[in-house]
Scaffold this active site. Structure first.
Site, PDB file in Angstrom:
ATOM      1  CG  ASP A  17      -1.695  -1.277   1.375  1.00  0.00           C
ATOM      2  OD1 ASP A  17      -2.266  -1.741   0.390  1.00  0.00           O
ATOM      3  OD2 ASP A  17      -1.668  -1.850   2.487  1.00  0.00           O
ATOM      4  CD  GLN A  21       0.671  -9.189  -2.587  1.00  0.00           C
ATOM      5  OE1 GLN A  21       1.411  -9.879  -3.266  1.00  0.00           O
ATOM      6  NE2 GLN A  21      -0.560  -8.933  -2.942  1.00  0.00           N
TER       7      GLN A  21
HETATM    8  P1  IMP Z   1      -2.522 -13.020   1.877  1.00  0.00           P
HETATM    9  O1  IMP Z   1      -1.650 -12.463   0.794  1.00  0.00           O
HETATM   10  O2  IMP Z   1      -3.998 -12.828   1.605  1.00  0.00           O
HETATM   11  O3  IMP Z   1      -2.188 -14.445   2.223  1.00  0.00           O
HETATM   12  O4  IMP Z   1      -2.241 -12.169   3.208  1.00  0.00           O
HETATM   13  C1  IMP Z   1      -1.001 -12.269   3.910  1.00  0.00           C
HETATM   14  C2  IMP Z   1      -0.580 -10.906   4.454  1.00  0.00           C
HETATM   15  O5  IMP Z   1      -0.272 -10.036   3.363  1.00  0.00           O
HETATM   16  C3  IMP Z   1      -1.657 -10.193   5.264  1.00  0.00           C
HETATM   17  O6  IMP Z   1      -1.031  -9.443   6.297  1.00  0.00           O
HETATM   18  C4  IMP Z   1      -2.271  -9.230   4.266  1.00  0.00           C
HETATM   19  O7  IMP Z   1      -2.861  -8.116   4.897  1.00  0.00           O
HETATM   20  C5  IMP Z   1      -1.037  -8.829   3.474  1.00  0.00           C
HETATM   21  N1  IMP Z   1      -1.340  -8.383   2.113  1.00  0.00           N
HETATM   22  C6  IMP Z   1      -1.673  -9.134   1.042  1.00  0.00           C
HETATM   23  N2  IMP Z   1      -1.849  -8.362  -0.045  1.00  0.00           N
HETATM   24  C7  IMP Z   1      -1.603  -7.091   0.332  1.00  0.00           C
HETATM   25  C8  IMP Z   1      -1.593  -5.836  -0.359  1.00  0.00           C
HETATM   26  O8  IMP Z   1      -1.813  -5.716  -1.576  1.00  0.00           O
HETATM   27  N3  IMP Z   1      -1.269  -4.744   0.397  1.00  0.00           N
HETATM   28  C9  IMP Z   1      -0.967  -4.837   1.714  1.00  0.00           C
HETATM   29  N4  IMP Z   1      -0.959  -5.988   2.391  1.00  0.00           N
HETATM   30  C10 IMP Z   1      -1.267  -7.095   1.710  1.00  0.00           C
END
Ligand code: IMP
Length: 429
Positions: free
Chosen positions: A13, A223
């Site tokens: 973000d 990410q």
């Molecule tokens: P996942 O990718 O859904 O497995 O989430 C794992 C971690 O990555 C969590 O803390 C999410 O909040 C974070 N996360 C995943 N995608 C994003 C993004 O695009 N921006 C910020 N955090 C992310």
């Protein structure tokens, strides 16, 4: 002339959407190489606001979009997103979007398992987006994933579903969650197949041809480095490698083809989800940053945790991520604060560290060491040259460059695309 990879240098973000959009207007092809529809990019173009999760941002600029093999694709989410941007007037046909045949699919059972496991973790949950990203990557590595190319072969789909269901239904039942029926999944995949397959190809070949023809390729990370499955704050990370090296393996080009690596960092720090955050602020300043910065997750709408700029973490992200230049965003959110803190080290036991320790308990225990610098009262919002910035803001940026050991090559001063100060064109390498 180089290609460019853009990656996040904190916990996501960082405002990648705007920077990627700005660079995409100067590229020929925009490639996603990791992650899935857990990402969220908001692009403001004219009077339209596009919210993209899986589609490469360049599509908004009429560029060719490529989804590489390193991405995990939920076909329902893909088609819904295509329909959404089409309704906004964008042309997203197979001539504009190409998808790697070798990319693994996210199925409803992945999201179900993601959520059931998070619920079972209770207090110790990771705070995932609940979209099945982790389980889909697990299946890829375990060699049981259904990939885009399998959609063309009904028998392969049926066989793979048997193997997947044996694994997933066992886990889901164990977690007390509803199980999936093969017939339902197979029928839906067969319905989706003719809608997805026209986009599928061996994207490595197209990228190779484009490269040889001197086309500019922009690799769009999702990410950020501190969410990288190897280099981030494990286990509070996503399930893919988010570093720039993945642009190569996640799309099928060699490491030399990636070109200049631009890391995006906010002028402060935010994080969504759980996990260590040494400079987190639980006070009025943290609240102020969140309100001024509109810090709510694009995908989940969750409020983001906010804190001071952590130069130790961004320095580490720059080293492991291969970042050659930093784009600093949201400087204007700091306008009017009398003083600012920059984290220059971590205290742990009797020691001062200049890196984040590996063990989770130590990551939670570190105490930030701050350097306090003067703030500025004048507005930096919308500045388009160094001369428009208050002296203290210039000093703040220069201090960040020193501590992170990486030049700031781009400064973003508002969500507007043109409110950008460019020090060095990343496409010039
Ligand atoms: P996942 O990718 O859904 O497995 O989430 C794992 C971690 O990555 C969590 O803390 C999410 O909040 C974070 N996360 C995943 N995608 C994003 C993004 O695009 N921006 C910020 N955090 C992310």
């Amino acid at each position: 002339m180089a290609n460019v990879a853009v990656i996040g240098a904190q916990w996501g973000d960082e405002g990648k959407g705007k920077v990627v959009d700005w660079l995409a207007s100067r590229a020929d092809i925009v490639v996603r190489f990791q992650g899935g529809h857990n990402a969220g990019h908001t692009l403001v173009v004219g009077n339209q606001t596009y919210k993209l999760s899986l589609l490469p941002s360049g599509l908004v600029r009429g560029k060719l979009g490529v989804i590489g093999n390193g991405v995990v694709i939920d076909p329902e989410a893909l088609l819904a997103e295509i329909a959404r941007v089409r309704a906004q007037g964008l042309d997203v046909g197979p001539e504009r979007l190409r998808i790697a045949e070798t990319a693994p699919l996210i199925l409803p059972l992945h999201a179900a398992l993601d959520r059931a496991r998070e619920a079972a973790r209770g207090e110790r949950r990771i705070g995932t987006t609940g979209r099945g990203i982790g389980p889909a990557y697990e299946d890829k590595v375990a060699r049981r994933a259904i990939r885009v190319c399998d959609l063309a072969e009904p028998q392969t789909l049926a066989d793979k579903l048997d193997e997947l269901l044996l694994h997933h239904n066992t886990l889901l039942a164990g977690l007390g969650a509803p199980v999936f029926a093969k017939r339902d999944l197979l029928d839906r995949l067969l319905e989706l197949a003719p809608l997805v397959l026209p986009y599928a190809e061996q994207v490595w070949e197209r990228l190779d041809e484009a490269r040889r023809a001197g086309r500019r390729i922009l690799f769009e990370g999702a990410q950020a480095v501190m969410l990288d499955v190897d280099h981030g704050t494990y286990p509070f990370v996503t399930s893919s490698n988010t570093v720039a090296a993945t642009a190569a393996s996640g799309s099928g080009v060699g490491p030399g083809a990636v070109g200049f690596v631009l890391g995006i960092a906010k002028a402060y720090t935010t994080r969504v989800g759980a996990g260590p955050f040494p400079t987190e602020l639980h006070d009025a300043t943290g609240k102020l940053l969140g309100e001024r910065g509109h810090e709510f997750g694009t995908v989940t709408g969750r409020p983001r945790r906010c804190g001071w700029f952590d130069a130790v973490m961004v320095r580490q992200a720059a080293k492991v991520g291969g970042i050659q230049g930093l784009a600093l965003t949201k400087l204007d959110v700091l306008d009017g604060l009398p003083e600012l803190n920059i984290c220059t080290g971590y205290r742990l036991g009797g020691e001062t560290l200049r890196r984040l320790p590996a063990a989770p308990a130590a990551q939670q225990a570190v105490q930030p060491v701050y350097e306090t610098v003067p703030g500025w009262s004048a507005s930096t919002r919308g500045a388009r040259s160094w001369a428009d910035l208050p002296a203290a803001a210039v000093k703040y940026v220069r201090r960040i460059e020193e501590l992170v050991e990486t030049p700031v090559t781009l400064l973003s001063t508002s969500p507007e695309r043109d409110d950008t100060i460019l020090m060095r064109d990343p496409f010039e390498g």
